[in-house]
Structure formats: C-alpha cells, structure tokens
Enzyme design. Structure first.
Site, short mmCIF file in Angstrom:
data_model
loop_
_atom_site.label_atom_id
_atom_site.label_comp_id
_atom_site.label_asym_id
_atom_site.label_seq_id
_atom_site.Cartn_x
_atom_site.Cartn_y
_atom_site.Cartn_z
N GLN A 11 7.45 25.52 34.78
CA GLN A 11 8.87 25.31 35.05
C GLN A 11 9.73 25.80 33.88
O GLN A 11 9.36 25.65 32.73
CB GLN A 11 9.13 23.82 35.28
CG GLN A 11 10.03 23.59 36.47
CD GLN A 11 9.90 22.18 37.01
OE1 GLN A 11 8.81 21.66 37.12
NE2 GLN A 11 11.01 21.57 37.34
N SER A 96 1.45 23.66 32.58
CA SER A 96 1.89 22.57 33.45
C SER A 96 1.64 22.94 34.92
O SER A 96 0.50 23.11 35.32
CB SER A 96 3.35 22.22 33.16
OG SER A 96 3.71 21.04 33.84
N LEU A 97 2.70 23.11 35.73
CA LEU A 97 2.47 23.45 37.14
C LEU A 97 1.71 24.77 37.25
O LEU A 97 1.01 25.03 38.25
CB LEU A 97 3.78 23.52 37.92
CG LEU A 97 4.59 24.82 37.85
CD1 LEU A 97 4.19 25.79 38.95
CD2 LEU A 97 6.06 24.54 37.92
N ARG A 121 3.98 16.99 44.14
CA ARG A 121 4.05 16.73 42.69
C ARG A 121 5.50 16.74 42.24
O ARG A 121 5.94 15.87 41.49
CB ARG A 121 3.24 17.79 41.94
CG ARG A 121 3.13 17.61 40.43
CD ARG A 121 2.21 18.70 39.88
NE ARG A 121 1.98 18.65 38.44
CZ ARG A 121 2.70 19.30 37.54
NH1 ARG A 121 3.71 20.07 37.93
NH2 ARG A 121 2.40 19.22 36.26
N HIS A 206 5.56 14.85 31.63
CA HIS A 206 4.45 14.76 30.66
C HIS A 206 4.64 13.64 29.64
O HIS A 206 4.49 13.84 28.44
CB HIS A 206 4.22 16.10 29.96
CG HIS A 206 3.85 17.18 30.92
ND1 HIS A 206 2.64 17.21 31.58
CD2 HIS A 206 4.54 18.25 31.38
CE1 HIS A 206 2.61 18.26 32.39
NE2 HIS A 206 3.74 18.91 32.29
N GLN A 255 -2.86 15.13 33.71
CA GLN A 255 -1.89 16.12 33.23
C GLN A 255 -0.44 15.68 33.45
O GLN A 255 0.45 16.03 32.68
CB GLN A 255 -2.17 17.45 33.96
CG GLN A 255 -1.46 18.65 33.37
CD GLN A 255 -0.81 19.48 34.46
OE1 GLN A 255 -0.05 18.96 35.27
NE2 GLN A 255 -1.11 20.76 34.47
#
Length: 315
Positions: A11, A96-97, A121, A206, A255
C-alpha cells in the site's frame, strides 16, 4: 548469471491510471482485471484506471487493486514473454499486502482467492480501529532499534505505539494510538531524528490494534488455505524463506499485527545470492528501498508495457 528475486509492492504504491496501459496493450492483463472485477462484484479496474483517487486509496480497494496490477504484469511476462517464475526467480517476497501478490505469483493462491482474501483483509483492517483513534508516522534518518526505543518511551496511559515497517535506509514507520504516535514524533524530533511526520493512512496497520483483523484472516484461511508455492516466499514476519503451507498461513495471520521486516528480508535475499530484484506492479517504491539496503544489487520496476519490453531483454 544474475540470481533474481521477484518482489511485489504494498500500500502506498497505488496511483490512478495504474494498469490502464497494460490492459490496453495486453489481453492477459485485461483478463486478470476482468477476473478480479468479477470475483469482487465491483468495477475495481475502472476505479484503478480513472479514479477517484480517494476511493482507490481506501484500504479495501487499494489492497486487491495493487495485487491485480502485479499479477497482470506477471501474466503478461508469462504468456507473452514466455517467462517462467519457477525458472527465473530464486525467491519471491512482497511488502505487507505485497506478500499476498508474491504468494499468488508462486501459485500458493489463485488470483480469485487472493482478491477475496485482500478485500476481506482491507475491510477487516479498516474496521479494527475506529476512525481517528489510530495513526502511523514515518521516521527518517533513524535505525530500527532506535525507533523501537522511541516507541517504548512514547507508550503511556495504556496506549501503544510500535515499529510497523522496518523499510531500511534509516526509514522506519511506526503505528498505534494517535496520541502515542504524536508523542513518539515529538520524542524523535527531540532526539535529533531527521524527519518525523504523520502519514495519510486510514488505520494503524501492523500493530497490536489490528488484532481483530488478524482473527478475521485466521477464519478466512480456514476456507482458503494456501498451497505449496512453486518458489520459496520470504515472509515479512520472519524475514526468512518458506514453502510450508501451514507456516505460510500462520505467518500471514501474524503479519497483520507484526512488523514488516523488509530491511532484513532484503538482506536475507542478498545473503542467499540474490543480486537482481525485479519489482512487479505499480510504482518504484521497493526498488528504491532495495537500493538503500543493498546498494550493489540491480533493480528493475515493471509496471508498464515499455518496462515489460525492457525486462524481457534482461531475463
């Protein structure tokens, strides 16, 4: 001969217009966008190509959209360029994603499964914390341990703030309760950190505040379990490669609340002999981070038809 890692952005790399030229130029890219639109029952591709920007930036849209661009690029490389991920990439990783895009690239999930997981998510992360409660900030010119110490000093009154992304090159993103994040910014400035600023994000990713979203993902993986990837995936949580589906599932759940250990991931890939990092998808953020962490590595960012043409000469 160069050893390649294929890496996938997270992102912040989204921009209106992403994927539009790919769709215009290549049928395999169009098919990926159509499949994602169909699975999500929304015209996500129209939002990617035309905006509006604020709607594209919404977490539940940005996450599947960025994955779609990455997978569209990969499909073109595979179907038009004859590139085999198994033969060309020694490792894959994502920020991340982007880890989901990396897993989809390595056939751990299908495109449709990945789109569903990322939509969920995004929604779960958005819902986990009420608007205005959480925040994220970037600290520039600070090493990871120093950033963690700043976070420890800023925690008070039961409020939390922790290191969310260790991006390398002295860039650490912190996340938590807004007031604790603001205290951490003040502490960082007082300690001479070069820059400390709030980020325009809609939720504190996170960190421990995301626990409800981690629970939602654990539930989702009961219905959509990962398969063994064809190439090892370097996980954000451990900064180590894995191919075990149960481990992949557990790490993806962790995560959501854990630090993205990107600096360590890049160093681990370099230590494994990787000297060429190929960023697949929107923007050039990861290539820039890699250069700061491993200055000797070669980087390429592949997001447009011209980029695809150029990389086919290299691979």
């Amino acid at each position: 001969m160069a050893l390649h890692a294929f890496i996938f952005p997270g992102q912040g790399s989204q921009a209106v217009g992403m994927g539009r030229d790919l769709a215009a130029s290549f049928a395999p890219a169009r098919h990926v966008f159509e499949e994602v639109d169909e699975v999500l029952k929304q015209k996500l591709s129209k939002l990617m190509f035309e905006g509006p920007s604020d709607e594209l930036t919404l977490t539940e849209n940005a996450q599947p959209a960025l994955m779609a661009v990455s997978l569209a690029v990969l499909r073109v490389l595979q179907l038009e360029g004859g590139i085999s991920l198994e033969r060309k990439a020694k490792l894959v990783a994502g920020h991340s994603l982007g880890e989901y895009a990396a897993l989809a690239a390595a056939e751990s999930f299908s495109v449709a499964e990945t789109a569903r997981l990322l939509k969920l998510r995004g929604q779960a992360m958005q819902k986990a914390v009420a608007p205005g409660i959480g925040a994220m900030a970037a600290l520039l010119g600070v090493e990871f341990e120093a950033a963690r110490e700043i976070c420890r000093q800023a925690e008070a009154n039961g409020e939390i703030v922790s290191a969310a992304n260790d991006n390398g090159g002295g860039q650490v993103v912190i996340s938590g309760h807004k007031t604790a994040v603001e205290r951490a910014i003040d502490i960082a400035k007082a300690q001479g950190v070069k820059r400390a600023m709030l980020l325009p994000v809609s939720a504190p990713f996170h960190c421990a505040l995301m626990a409800p979203a981690a629970d939602a993902m654990a539930e989702a993986f009961a219905n959509i379990p990962p398969r063994t990837p064809v190439v090892p995936v370097v996980a954000n949580v451990t900064a180590a490669p894995t191919t075990d589906p149960n481990t992949i599932r557990d790490l993806l759940v962790q995560q959501v609340t854990a630090t993205v250990r990107w600096r360590e991931s890049v160093l681990a890939m370099t230590a494994a002999g990787i000297d060429s990092f190929i960023e697949i998808g929107a923007g050039k953020v990861l290539a820039g981070l890699v250069k700061r962490i491993s200055p000797d590595a070669t980087t390429h960012s592949i997001g447009s038809p011209a980029d695809i043409e150029a990389i086919l000469k290299v691979l």
